[in-house]
Scaffold this motif. Structure first.
Motif, short mmCIF file in Angstrom:
data_model
loop_
_atom_site.label_atom_id
_atom_site.label_comp_id
_atom_site.label_asym_id
_atom_site.label_seq_id
_atom_site.Cartn_x
_atom_site.Cartn_y
_atom_site.Cartn_z
N VAL A 45 4.50 72.78 64.97
CA VAL A 45 5.32 73.91 64.52
C VAL A 45 6.70 73.43 64.12
O VAL A 45 7.17 72.38 64.57
CB VAL A 45 5.44 74.99 65.62
CG1 VAL A 45 4.11 75.59 65.98
CG2 VAL A 45 6.11 74.43 66.86
N ARG A 46 7.35 74.22 63.30
CA ARG A 46 8.76 73.95 62.97
C ARG A 46 9.63 74.44 64.11
O ARG A 46 9.38 75.48 64.69
CB ARG A 46 9.16 74.68 61.70
CG ARG A 46 8.64 74.03 60.46
CD ARG A 46 9.20 74.73 59.26
NE ARG A 46 8.83 73.95 58.10
CZ ARG A 46 9.31 74.15 56.90
NH1 ARG A 46 10.16 75.13 56.69
NH2 ARG A 46 8.92 73.40 55.90
N LYS A 47 10.68 73.71 64.37
CA LYS A 47 11.59 74.08 65.45
C LYS A 47 12.28 75.42 65.21
O LYS A 47 12.65 76.10 66.15
CB LYS A 47 12.65 72.99 65.63
CG LYS A 47 12.10 71.68 66.14
CD LYS A 47 13.18 70.64 66.23
CE LYS A 47 12.60 69.31 66.68
NZ LYS A 47 13.61 68.26 66.73
N ALA A 48 12.43 75.80 63.95
CA ALA A 48 13.15 77.03 63.61
C ALA A 48 12.23 78.22 63.34
O ALA A 48 12.70 79.29 63.01
CB ALA A 48 14.04 76.78 62.40
N THR A 49 10.93 78.04 63.50
CA THR A 49 9.98 79.13 63.25
C THR A 49 9.77 79.94 64.52
O THR A 49 9.56 79.37 65.59
CB THR A 49 8.62 78.56 62.78
OG1 THR A 49 8.83 77.84 61.56
CG2 THR A 49 7.60 79.64 62.56
N PRO A 68 8.14 86.46 71.42
CA PRO A 68 7.68 86.12 70.07
C PRO A 68 8.80 85.85 69.07
O PRO A 68 8.64 85.02 68.17
CB PRO A 68 6.87 87.35 69.64
CG PRO A 68 6.46 88.00 70.92
CD PRO A 68 7.58 87.72 71.89
N GLU A 69 9.95 86.49 69.24
CA GLU A 69 11.04 86.30 68.28
C GLU A 69 11.83 85.02 68.51
O GLU A 69 12.62 84.59 67.66
CB GLU A 69 11.98 87.51 68.26
CG GLU A 69 12.79 87.70 69.52
CD GLU A 69 12.08 88.48 70.63
OE1 GLU A 69 12.74 88.77 71.64
OE2 GLU A 69 10.88 88.80 70.50
N GLN A 70 11.64 84.36 69.66
CA GLN A 70 12.34 83.12 69.96
C GLN A 70 11.78 81.98 69.10
O GLN A 70 10.59 81.95 68.79
CB GLN A 70 12.13 82.70 71.42
CG GLN A 70 12.90 83.49 72.43
CD GLN A 70 12.60 82.98 73.84
OE1 GLN A 70 11.47 83.04 74.29
NE2 GLN A 70 13.62 82.48 74.50
N TYR A 117 9.76 69.27 62.80
CA TYR A 117 8.52 69.69 63.45
C TYR A 117 8.44 69.18 64.88
O TYR A 117 9.06 68.19 65.24
CB TYR A 117 7.31 69.18 62.67
CG TYR A 117 7.13 69.85 61.35
CD1 TYR A 117 6.36 70.99 61.22
CD2 TYR A 117 7.75 69.35 60.21
CE1 TYR A 117 6.20 71.62 60.00
CE2 TYR A 117 7.60 69.98 58.99
CZ TYR A 117 6.83 71.11 58.89
OH TYR A 117 6.67 71.73 57.69
N MET A 118 7.64 69.88 65.66
CA MET A 118 7.34 69.42 67.02
C MET A 118 5.90 69.79 67.33
O MET A 118 5.32 70.68 66.71
CB MET A 118 8.29 70.05 68.04
CG MET A 118 8.24 71.55 68.08
SD MET A 118 9.24 72.34 69.37
CE MET A 118 10.57 71.28 69.62
#
Length: 100
Positions: free
Chosen positions: A41-45, A76-78, A24-25
């Protein structure tokens, strides 16, 4: 005094199930008036989740805002990782301008 012994395998399993902080960050999202909302947020979301949450809180449509980090448009997809965001970074938001 309790008669219950703690099972070490249960303790280890519970620790593994907890979310690791490195997943998370915290990101700060600021508008032009310097009002700030903070999101974990999660780094991979994908950032779309953060963008949607921001727009819901502000009661605005996603397509009426642009999100920038260090002057670069965020898509948004990043994911935060793909966008080069780090823990505690600040994202700026601006309303799309119509006309010239």
């Amino acid at each position: 005094m309790s008669n219950h012994a703690v099972d070490p395998t249960t303790v280890k399993k519970e620790q593994e199930e907890k979310k690791t902080p490195s997943e998370y960050m915290t990101l700060r999202v600021k508008d032009k008036d310097h009002n700030e909302l903070v999101f974990m947020v999660r780094k991979a979301t994908p950032l779309k989740k953060l963008m949607d949450a921001y727009c819901v809180r502000k009661n605005v449509e996603l397509n009426t805002f642009v999100f920038l980090f260090d002057g670069r448009h965020l898509r948004p997809e990043q994911t935060p990782h793909e966008a080069g965001l780090g823990d505690g970074d600040e994202i700026d938001t601006f309303q799309h301008q119509l006309g010239g």
